[in-house]
Structures are given as structure tokens and as C-alpha cells.
Design a protein around this motif. Structure first.
Motif, mmCIF file in Angstrom:
data_model
loop_
_atom_site.group_PDB
_atom_site.id
_atom_site.type_symbol
_atom_site.label_atom_id
_atom_site.label_comp_id
_atom_site.label_asym_id
_atom_site.label_seq_id
_atom_site.Cartn_x
_atom_site.Cartn_y
_atom_site.Cartn_z
ATOM 1 N N PHE B 136 0.837 -1.200 0.000
ATOM 2 C CA PHE B 136 0.000 0.000 0.000
ATOM 3 C C PHE B 136 0.873 1.251 0.000
ATOM 4 C CE2 PHE B 136 -2.414 3.357 2.029
ATOM 5 C CZ PHE B 136 -3.625 3.274 1.379
ATOM 6 N N TYR B 139 2.350 1.838 -3.387
ATOM 7 C CA TYR B 139 1.418 2.485 -4.308
ATOM 8 C C TYR B 139 1.277 3.961 -3.966
ATOM 9 C CZ TYR B 139 -2.697 3.735 -6.860
ATOM 10 O OH TYR B 139 -3.555 4.373 -7.707
ATOM 11 N N PHE B 140 1.242 4.235 -2.694
ATOM 12 C CA PHE B 140 1.116 5.606 -2.204
ATOM 13 C C PHE B 140 2.245 6.474 -2.761
ATOM 14 C CE2 PHE B 140 1.583 8.779 1.163
ATOM 15 C CZ PHE B 140 0.278 9.174 1.332
ATOM 16 N N GLU B 143 2.217 7.141 -6.481
ATOM 17 C CA GLU B 143 1.350 8.221 -6.917
ATOM 18 C C GLU B 143 1.865 9.572 -6.458
ATOM 19 O OE1 GLU B 143 -2.044 7.890 -8.417
ATOM 20 O OE2 GLU B 143 -0.975 6.137 -9.139
ATOM 21 N N GLN B 173 -1.461 7.129 -14.324
ATOM 22 C CA GLN B 173 -2.516 6.916 -13.340
ATOM 23 C C GLN B 173 -3.357 5.694 -13.693
ATOM 24 O OE1 GLN B 173 -3.143 8.567 -10.601
ATOM 25 N NE2 GLN B 173 -5.126 7.725 -10.055
ATOM 26 N N ALA B 174 -3.696 5.555 -14.959
ATOM 27 C CA ALA B 174 -4.516 4.418 -15.368
ATOM 28 C C ALA B 174 -3.797 3.116 -15.055
ATOM 29 C CB ALA B 174 -4.828 4.515 -16.854
ATOM 30 N N LEU B 177 -3.636 2.433 -11.300
ATOM 31 C CA LEU B 177 -4.860 1.937 -10.671
ATOM 32 C C LEU B 177 -5.034 0.446 -10.923
ATOM 33 C CD1 LEU B 177 -7.349 4.851 -11.189
ATOM 34 C CD2 LEU B 177 -6.644 3.853 -9.046
ATOM 35 N N LEU B 178 -4.604 -0.018 -12.102
ATOM 36 C CA LEU B 178 -4.681 -1.452 -12.350
ATOM 37 C C LEU B 178 -3.773 -2.193 -11.372
ATOM 38 C CD1 LEU B 178 -4.797 -1.551 -16.224
ATOM 39 C CD2 LEU B 178 -6.637 -1.922 -14.612
ATOM 40 N N LEU B 180 -3.117 -1.142 -8.418
ATOM 41 C CA LEU B 180 -3.802 -1.123 -7.129
ATOM 42 C C LEU B 180 -4.790 -2.285 -7.028
ATOM 43 C CD1 LEU B 180 -4.306 0.380 -4.470
ATOM 44 C CD2 LEU B 180 -6.097 1.635 -5.602
ATOM 45 N N LEU B 181 -5.494 -2.540 -8.129
ATOM 46 C CA LEU B 181 -6.417 -3.683 -8.129
ATOM 47 C C LEU B 181 -5.655 -4.974 -7.862
ATOM 48 C CD1 LEU B 181 -8.979 -3.257 -11.025
ATOM 49 C CD2 LEU B 181 -9.330 -3.023 -8.592
ATOM 50 N N LEU B 184 -4.661 -5.208 -4.271
ATOM 51 C CA LEU B 184 -5.788 -5.623 -3.433
ATOM 52 C C LEU B 184 -6.101 -7.095 -3.643
ATOM 53 C CD1 LEU B 184 -8.105 -2.540 -3.690
ATOM 54 C CD2 LEU B 184 -7.166 -3.526 -1.627
ATOM 55 N N GLY B 185 -5.965 -7.540 -4.892
ATOM 56 C CA GLY B 185 -6.210 -8.953 -5.172
ATOM 57 C C GLY B 185 -5.296 -9.845 -4.363
ATOM 58 N N PHE B 188 -6.175 -9.847 -0.603
ATOM 59 C CA PHE B 188 -7.308 -10.659 -0.151
ATOM 60 C C PHE B 188 -7.038 -12.147 -0.315
ATOM 61 C CE2 PHE B 188 -9.773 -6.689 -0.541
ATOM 62 C CZ PHE B 188 -10.229 -6.675 0.755
ATOM 63 N N PHE B 199 -0.442 -5.990 4.099
ATOM 64 C CA PHE B 199 0.170 -5.524 2.858
ATOM 65 C C PHE B 199 1.691 -5.684 2.925
ATOM 66 C CE2 PHE B 199 -3.871 -3.336 2.375
ATOM 67 C CZ PHE B 199 -4.090 -3.466 1.025
ATOM 68 N N LEU B 217 -2.930 -11.276 -11.835
ATOM 69 C CA LEU B 217 -2.398 -10.308 -10.868
ATOM 70 C C LEU B 217 -1.062 -9.771 -11.351
ATOM 71 C CD1 LEU B 217 -3.222 -11.965 -7.434
ATOM 72 C CD2 LEU B 217 -4.395 -10.125 -8.608
#
Lengths: 479, 532
Positions: B136, B139-140, B143, B173-174, B177-178, B180-181, B184-185, B188, B199, B217
Motif C-alpha cells: 500500500f 502504491y502511495f 502516486e 494513473q490508469a 490503478l490497475l 492497485l487492483l 488488493l487482489g 485478499f 500488505f 495479478l
């Protein structure tokens, strides 16, 4: 019990009483400034009464209302937004030709209506709250009656809102016909044994969704949004975007949880499709707009889509993310509209994107505040909007809703474009229409800027250290 | 704790520069210079300390670690750690940071406070990316470096800056964000497998993911890194961003931002998804080779000096892709060398382009020519840089590309042969560059100044480091060796048993155990001896 009822209802009673009191003050021919301070005080009073009501744990007032943590949370958010709008209204209305005093009466009434929505657990109170809110809004939207935009927006809102209320009523009637009750909990119990929804119920629910969808301005009930956002006085636009939508969303959430709507495939499918098209269409329509208020209108459509996406998994985490995002959205939108209000002049609102050219070099502070708000709406890290989106994505992926998460990502990339357009306008060269400061009312100008600055700091605080707000939201979420 | 100070120093320095910029125009420059230099000295002394240990002992993989809870409900912590790779790239970041401040000393005349604020915050974001060991947080920071860069291009860039800034922002950015998905995948999946939602990079390393899920992923991560790197066909933001950015912006873009992509692949894609990485390796190598040749051809046909250099970056980054997916020590060492040497040589070329623009007010190659007579110093350094860029032995880039090709040859012969052709192309465009700018008839009759003292210092430091890397690359290789070794071991085991994993989808107990074992060895064991 009676005493407790009074405590539980004190915020509502105070708001209702405030509107009467302000009306009396107006009759005494007090100045705008006095009325403004009085209503500010009354808003603070109503807000602090929430802390008293907080001692009661889930206090129902049969059969219409329930005051529990969740409704207190939503009421807090609504009254807070009302308070901020109230502070910002002074510099906007003072220089207009109309007498601004009655505005505050309507502001209290609308806030009251939204609060009733937050505490209602029955169709009757839902409808009452919604109508108090909406009728007040007719007046507010058309408040500057010398401008044809305002009148146009007011009439549009009147016709469409009346139309959607009719849908809502008919839907309620059908559900009543099916279940024999208008109380959320009883409706939920009568559905308890069923695995799929009976057709009559589904029709009723569909009709209700039309009404609710109109109030939330989600696609395909979004047509009014841009015109009314543009036409209404800027503080009122901010009010519609936060208070009206917050209250309606709260009641939708409560209804959905009470009837456990997450079990029914058809219902979820409808919700998912509304959310997905709202996100995409909202962001797409905003791309070509040249008016900042219209851009924010379309962006609010998309944001309501995000909020519905957050709701879809129906898990604890998803409810938390709805509440978190709602707080973030309200704070951010208020900040953005605050800047618009400060920059508006007597003749026209600062809604043309060209008038923002070079703002950063003239008023760096205002431009920075606006940039932070826009970046937060776009969901860029360091701002609260990012954490909100992150929570929504997390809630969706946890429950395996990959499609909605994916659409959210794509649409927020589309959205980035128009937020960046405003930001780069502000940072691009000198020139542009000169935006004069409100030097006429230095005190209120200062107060407004301080308020916006505080909100901005909150946006950054929640973006970098969200734990506090997360605990808060978890404590107040719907049980 | 040093790690936190480094980021804090940059961010604090940025805010200070912004505030001071209101009153004084030269103060922000000095603040920025002092901030970055302090960080550089800190890191350099730490590196020298470490390399003394490295020569005598078998070095630890992880040198330093800092951890503090951030958002505990989600298992997110403020977790920084560095190994040799991170340390090297951090040193590079601060080194180029100093140069970025110096090369904008005269160029930037407006809004100096805000400019240096952005510059320092980009550096803070990049340093954060190189240190973050929490996905996390990673990613932070990923960005955080974006927004100031957007402003840097959008405000201080040249004519077409707004378009370039948009394109840069939306591309990254696009893709981010992928990622980021994907983050998250994996979060979880790991959480539901072990019940421990975190994380933390080191804990996620041990998670086992079904091969088909792992593949998707991995693609999520790859998209973000490949856009940043960039690899054809995701490169189209780069020429615009590079050519429109101010000199310091181009320097940081070419020198550091592109490197975060390569770092991401080395740090996250390979260790987290070894199986899936192996699956896409041939395709990735192919894309790398296409990038090498395509970038070189486009570089040759440019008339804009900065665009030309930008396309050479595309070509050089192709080598990185080729090297990474060869999965052996030689190639990976080459990749690291390439990261450093490309940053220095291309950065120097961009600085030179900036200097030329300051003097001639154009970037158009057709309007230049015969500049040698007026600027012999610049001409000489340009020739050295061009030689470095075409891979002349004795200069850093040669070592890098040679190692990569050597390693890649073991993995895929034909692709390597094609990639070697890239070296010829690079000779062609580099020589054309020199010819167009410095040789031929002089088109400019106004007197032009040669280097000033500030510019001599700038260039000299870059040229000396590129020669040093060419003649004695051992310190760099030593520093990253432990990291590279671990990566290679991971793939040796994967290679032996990998086909079982991929083909049968049934997870064999034996190889799985081995992989896990090596993966857990990547986790810091006794780093705490060094901590604080």
C-alpha cells in the motif's frame, strides 16, 4: 420514556424551532449579519444536541422514527454541511439585490427534512422528510428570482420532483399492498421466508427506485442535475450536492439493510447496473463541459455511482466504506463549492472555466484549496478521496465483485481528465478574467477562507492518516 | 530511522522552499541544494560503510529496516527497508537530485519556490518507491511522485506542455490503478488463505496463489511498470513528456522515473509471481527487443533534439526488459548497471539539450550545426556521452549492455542476436546527433558562450561517474549481488520444477516447498542488527 424521546428528537426539534425563531427575528427587521450569526449559533446548537442524543443506544420512537448511532452519524453530517453552507452563504447573498434573510429559514427547513430522512424507518416519515426537504429546495433553488437561470432551475426541479414523488408514492402503495406494512422492519420480516421477490413487490420497489434515483441523481434519472446545479445559487448547489443526497442515501441504505435486499439477485442486478452506468456516463458527460458547476454536477453523478458501488457487497466493510466515502465526499464537495462561492461576483457566479485561468498566481491559497478538493474528488493519494476509493475497491474485491471494481477504476481515470483540466487552467499563464476579492466584507471573507482551509486540512489528514476516521465510522455504522 | 529522515528531509525541504519562495527568489534554490546534498552525503557515507563490510563478509540482503503501524485495521504499516538494489538507486536519486537543482539554477525564473517544492517532492516520492516494503505504501509513493511531476511539466514546460502533462498523468494513473487492483487482489487472496490480512511485502512473498489467478495479478503489476519503463507499445507518453518538460524534469524522468518501473519488476513482479513471470518471459523479451529496434529507428528520424534523446531511452529500456526476463545473474547485474549508467548518460544528454536550448532557443536539429568551433568544451563532452550511449568499451553503458547480452544469450539466442543489432543502430543515431549539432557548417553566427563554471561542475561530475562505472564497476556489482543472487536462486528452482506447476496446475508438494523456502529466505533474517 417521554424525556428520552425529547432528548432523541432534540436535533430535529431544534432545527424546526430554529426556522420559526429566524422567522421571528426577520419580523423584527434585524440586519442580515445578525440573522446570519443567529442561524450560525442555532446550527451549532443543533449540532451539539447530537452529543446528548448520543447517550441513547438505538432509541425507537414508534412507529415512525428511530434514533440510533447510524442516524446520529448521518444527522451530524447533514447538520455539519448545513452549518458550512450557512457560513459560506453570507458573502454570496449579501451583495445580491434580493433580501437574503428568508433564505436561512428555508435552509433550516431543508436540513430538518434531510434529518427526518436519516431517522425514518417508515414510509410515512420517509415521505414527510423528503417533502419537507424538496419543498424547501424549490424555494432555495429559485431564490434569486431576478435571474432567469434561477427561475428556470426552480421550475424544472419543481416539475421533476413532483413527478418523482408520485412514482415514489405509487411504489410505496404497491409494497404496502403486497406486505401489508409500511415499516421497514415488518416489510423485511414478510420477505424473510422468500427466496425471490414477488412481482408486485418488485414493481413497487422499481417505482420507488425511480423516485429515490431522481433525488440521488443517478443515471438514468440524472437529466435535471446539470441544469439545476448551474441555475441554483452556488451555496444552494453545494447544499443539494451534500445534504439532500446524504439524507436520501441514508434512508436507502437503511431500507436496503432492513429488508436485506442483498439476497435478491434481481435487485442487486438493478443496483449494479445503475451504479455502473452512473459512474461511466457521469464521467463521460463531464469531459466536454466548460462550466465548472456543470462539471461538478456530472462528477457528483459519478460519485453517487461510487457510493452505490460501495453499497453493493453489503458486507460490514462495504457499509464502512459507504460511510467513509460519504464523509469524504461531503467535505470535499463543500470545499469545492466554497471556492466557487468566494470567487463569485455580484453579476455572475464563477462558473466559467476560463475565469479560473491563472488563479494560482493571483490567489495561491484559494487555488491550492481548490486543487486539493479536485484531486480528492479524482482520488489521488495524500487526499481523503483516495482512501475512500481504496476502501470501496477493497470492499468490492473482498466480496469478489471484480467487474464493479474494474469499472470504478476505468471511470475514475476518465474523470481525472476533467479535474486536471480545471487544475491546469488555474496554473496556466496569467490573464483570464480578473476575479476580484470580496474586500467589502473582510471579516466574512476571512471566516470563509479559514473554514475552507480547515476542511482542506481535514481532506489531507484523512488522506494521510485515515485510522481515526475509520474507527469513527466503524463505531457509528449501521448495526 | 535514516530512511524516514531521508523522506522527511525532502518533504520538509520542499515545504520550506515553497514558503521562502514568497520572500526571496534565490533562497529556495539554496534550500533545495542543501537538502538534497545532505541526503546524498548521508547515503554516500552509509554506502561506503557498507561496502567495507561487503568486501570482508558475506553481506546481508537487507541492510536497514524501519516499521511503524499506519492503518492497522487493514494491516498497513509504514514499512521501509533497503537492500543493495534500493541503496544504489537511492544514491542515484540523490545524485541526480543535486544535478537537477543545479541545472535549473538559471533556467527557472518564475515561481521559484513552487518549482523547488515540486522538485523535492518528486524526489521524495521516488525515494519512497525505492524503500517501501508495504504494498500500500509503495502504491502511495508511486502516486506521490506523479502530481508534482505533472505540475513540473505543465507549468514550466515548453510550448505543448499541457498536452504532454495530461498524457503523462493519465497513462501513469490508469496503469497505476490497475496495479492497485492487483495489490488488493493479492492482499485478499493471502488474507483468506492465511487469515492474516497484511500488505507487508515479506509476508506476501510466501503466499501461494493459483497459477491462473497469479497470471492476471502479475499482469496488473506489469502494466504499471511497463508503462513507466516504458516498453513499446506503451511508450507514447514518453517522447511528449520528455521533450516538453523543463531540463530538470527531463533529467528526473529519464534518470529516475523510468527506473522505478524496472525496480518494480525486479522487486515485486519476479519474487511475487515467479511462475507467471516465467510464463510471459519470452513475450516480455520479445517486446524488449522490439523496443530496442523501434526506439532506435525512431530516434534516428527525429528532428527535435529532446525527442531524439527520449527515443534512445525507449531503446535502452528495451535492454532492461530483455535482461530482467533472462533470469540469470549476469543479465540481472547488467540490468542494474544499465539502470545506473543510462540514468547518468541520458541525464547528461538531456542537461546538454537544456543548455543548448538556453543558448539557441531551439531544440530543432536542423537549425543547429558547427557548434564545435564556438563551444569546444561542450562538443567534447557531447562526444563522450554519445560514445557512452552507443556502448563504447571503457564507459559504463558498455559494461551494462554487454552483461545483459551475455546473460540473455543463455536464455534466448535469436532474440539476443536481434538485440545486438540495436547496438549498431545506437551507433548510427548517436553519431548523427554529434554530426548535426557540433560538426558541419556553422549556421549560427551570433557568439555563444561555452560552459560556465556551474555547468563544468555539472558535466564533469556526470562524465567522471560514467568513466568510473566503465573502468571499475565492481562496487555497484558488489552492492547488488546479494539481491540478485536471491532472485536467481528463485528462478533456478522454478526452472527445474516450474513446468510441473504450470502444466498440471496441480501443485506438487516437493517443488512448492523449495520455492517457499527460497522465498522466505528473501525475508530479512537478522536485519535488526543494523537497524537504527
Amino acid at each position: 420514556m417521554l424525556g428520552n424521546n425529547f432528548i432523541a428528537l432534540s436535533p430535529l426539534l431544534l432545527l424546526a424551532g430554529s426556522s420559526v425563531l429566524i422567522m421571528l427575528l426577520i419580523a423584527l427587521k434585524l440586519s442580515h449579519r445578525t440573522i446570519q450569526f443567529a442561524s450560525l449559533f442555532l446550527f451549532v446548537l443543533a449540532f451539539s444536541s447530537l452529543f446528548y442524543a448520543h447517550d441513547l443506544f438505538s432509541h425507537p420512537i414508534e412507529p415512525l422514527l428511530i434514533v440510533d448511532r447510524f442516524s446520529l452519524f448521518i444527522m451530524g453530517l447533514i447538520i455539519f454541511s448545513g452549518l458550512i453552507v450557512n457560513i459560506l452563504s453570507y458573502i454570496y447573498f449579501e451583495e445580491k439585490e434580493e433580501s437574503p434573510k428568508e433564505y436561512y429559514v428555508l435552509l433550516f427547513l431543508c436540513t430538518l427534512g434531510a434529518c427526518v430522512l436519516a431517522v425514518s424507518k417508515h414510509f410515512i416519515s420517509l415521505f414527510l422528510g423528503l417533502e419537507i426537504l424538496t419543498v424547501g429546495l424549490y424555494g432555495l433553488i429559485a431564490y434569486l428570482r431576478a435571474r432567469h437561470y434561477n427561475i428556470e432551475a426552480g421550475i424544472k426541479y419543481l416539475i421533476l420532483a413532483a413527478f418523482s414523488s408520485a412514482f415514489l408514492l405509487f411504489g410505496m402503495a404497491l409494497i404496502y399492498l403486497q406486505t401489508g406494512s409500511m415499516e421497514f422492519l415488518t416489510i423485511g420480516q414478510s420477505l424473510h421466508s422468500l427466496t425471490s421477490l414477488p412481482p408486485l413487490f418488485l414493481t413497487g420497489l422499481g417505482l420507488m427506485l425511480v423516485g429515490i434515483g431522481f433525488k440521488l441523481a443517478v443515471v438514468p434519472f440524472h437529466m435535471w442535475t446539470a441544469d439545476i446545479y448551474q441555475g441554483a445559487p452556488t451555496p444552494v448547489t453545494g447544499f443539494i450536492a451534500t445534504v439532500s443526497k446524504g439524507g436520501v442515501l441514508a434512508v436507502l441504505l437503511r431500507f436496503f439493510i432492513e429488508i436485506d435486499g442483498f439476497r435478491f439477485k434481481t435487485l442487486m442486478l438493478i443496483l449494479i447496473s445503475i451504479a455502473v452506468v452512473s459512474m461511466i456516463i457521469g464521467n463521460l458527460l463531464a469531459l466536454q463541459q466548460k462550466n465548472v458547476k456543470r462539471i461538478l454536477a456530472y462528477s457528483s453523478i459519478a460519485h453517487l455511482g461510487y457510493l452505490l458501488v460501495a453499497l453493493i457487497p453489503g458486507s460490514t466493510m462495504s457499509l464502512q466504506s459507504v460511510c467513509f466515502y460519504l464523509v469524504v465526499y461531503v467535505i470535499t464537495i463543500l470545499t469545492a463549492f466554497g471556492i466557487l462561492i468566494i470567487l463569485s461576483t455580484k453579476e455572475n457566479d464563477a462558473d466559467d472555466i476560463e475565469s479560473y485561468k491563472g488563479l494560482f498566481w493571483k490567489h495561491p491559497l484559494l487555488a491550492c484549496i481548490f486543487s486539493v478538493a479536485l484531486l480528492s474528488l479524482a482520488g489521488i493519494p495524500l487526499t481523503a478521496g483516495f482512501v475512500g476509493k481504496f476502501l470501496i475497491l477493497a470492499a468490492n474485491l473482498q466480496a469478489g465483485f471484480w467487474l464493479t471494481a474494474f469499472v470504478l477504476v476505468i471511470s475514475s481515470v476518465i474523470g481525472l481528465y476533467y479535474y486536471l483540466r480545471i487544475i491546469s487552467k488555474m496554473f496556466s499563464g496569467r490573464g483570464g478574467v480578473l476575479l476580484k476579492e470580496k474586500r467589502a466584507y473582510p471579516i466574512f471573507y476571512l471566516i470563509s477562507v479559514i473554514v475552507l482551509l480547515t476542511l482542506t486540512l481535514f481532506i489531507i489528514l484523512f488522506g494521510t492518516y485515515p485510522s481515526g476516521l475509520m474507527y469513527f465510522v466503524a463505531y457509528f455504522q449501521f448495526k | 530511522m535514516i530512511l524516514v529522515y531521508l523522506i522527511g528531509l525532502l518533504m520538509g525541504g520542499g515545504v520550506l522552499a515553497l514558503l521562502m519562495g514568497q520572500w526571496n527568489n534565490s533562497l529556495p534554490k539554496w534550500i533545495a541544494l542543501c537538502t538534497v546534498s545532505t541526503g546524498f552525503i548521508l547515503l554516500l557515507s552509509f554506502w561506503i560503510d557498507q561496502s567495507r563490510i561487503m568486501n570482508t563478509l558475506l553481506p546481508e540482503t537487507w541492510m536497514m529496516e524501519y516499521r511503524h503501524d499506519w492503518i492497522s485495521t487493514f494491516g498497513i504499516s509504514f514499512h521501509l527497508a533497503i537492500d543493495g538494489l534500493s541503496l544504489l538507486l537511492l544514491v542515484l536519486t540523490f545524485f541526480l537530485g543535486i544535478l537537477a537543482v543545479l541545472c535549473s539554477w538559471k533556467e527557472v525564473k518564475e515561481r521559484i519556490g513552487f518549482y523547488h517544492f515540486n522538485l523535492l517532492w518528486i524526489l521524495a516520492g521516488i525515494s519512497g518507491v525505492f524503500m517501501a516494503m508495504d504494498l500500500f505504501l509503495f502504491y502511495f509513493f508511486w502516486e506521490v511522485m506523479l502530481i508534482p511531476m505533472y505540475f513540473l511539466i505543465g507549468i514550466w514546460g515548453s510550448e505543448n506542455r499541457e498536452y504532454a502533462a495530461y498524457k503523462f498523468f493519465i497513462f501513469t494513473q490508469a496503469s497505476g490503478l490497475l496495479m492497485l487492483l492487483a495489490i488488493l487482489g493479492i492482499y485478499f487472496i493471502h488474507g483468506s488463505n492465511t487469515g492474516n490480512y497484511t500488505f507487508n511485502y515479506f509476508e506476501l512473498l510466501g503466499s501461494d496463489i493459483a497459477p491462473n489467478v497469479a497470471f492476471w495479478l502479475m499482469l496488473g503489476f506489469m502494466v504499471a511498470f511497463v508503462v513507466k519503463l516504458p516498453i513499446v507499445p506503451f511508450h507514447s507518453w514518453l517522447p511528449d513528456a520528455h521533450s516538453e518538460a523543463p531540463t530538470a524534469g527531463s533529467l528526473i524522468l529519464a534518470g529516475l522515473l523510468l527506473k522505478t518501473g524496472a525496480y518494480g519488476i525486479l522487486r515485486f513482479v519476479l519474487p511475487l509471481f515467479p511462475g507467471a513471470a516465467q510464463l510471459v518471459a519470452p513475450w516480455a523479451m520479445l517486446l524488449g527487443v522490439i523496443g530496442i529496434i523501434y526506439g532506435a529507428i525512431l530516434a534516428y528520424s527525429q528532428t527535435d533534439l529532446k525527442r531524439l534523446i527520449a527515443y534512445t531511452s525507449v531503446s535502452h529500456m528495451g535492454f532492461i526488459m530483455l535482461g530482467i526476463f533472462a533470469f540469470n545473474e549476469l543479465a540481472l547485474q547488467g540490468v542494474v548497471m544499465q539502470l545506473v549508467t543510462h540514468a547518468i548518460s541520458t541525464g547528461a544528454l538531456f542537461i546538454m539539450a537544456g543548455m543548448l536550448k538556453e543558448r539557441l532557443h531551439t531544440r530543432d536539429l536542423r537549425l543547429m550545426g558547427g557548434l564545435w568551433t564556438q563551444m569546444p568544451q561542450m562538443g567534447a563532452s557531447a562526444i563522450l556521452l554519445a560514445m557512452a550511449s552507443l556502448g563504447l568499451p571503457g564507459l559504463g553503458n558498455f559494461i551494462a549492455e554487454f552483461l545483459i547480452l551475455l546473460g540473455a544469450f543463455k536464455a534466448n539466442v535469436w532474440l539476443t542476436i536481434l538485440a545486438t543489432c540495436g547496438l549498431i543502430f545506437s551507433a548510427i543515431y548517436s553519431l548523427r546527433l554529434i554530426q548535426q549539432v557540433f560538426l558541419g557548417a556553422s549556421k549560427n553566427l551570433d557568439p555563444i558562450q561555452d560552459f560556465s563554471w556551474r555547468e563544468i561542475t555539472l558535466m564533469a561530475s556526470l562524465l567522471l561517474s560514467i568513466i568510473w562505472l566503465g573502468l571499475y564497476p565492481q562496487p555497484v556489482i558488489n552492492t547488488v549481488r546479494p539481491t540478485i543472487k536471491k532472485l536467481e536462486e528463485l528462478f533456478l528452482i522454478e526452472k527445474e520444477y516450474g513446468h510441473i506447476l504450470i502444466n498440471n496446475k496441480r501443485i506438487d508438494s516437493l517443488p512448492e516447498k523449495n520455492v517457499r523456502q527460497v522465498k522466505t529466505e528473501l525475508v530479512p533474517s537478522n536485519t535488526h542488527s543494523y537497524v537504527r
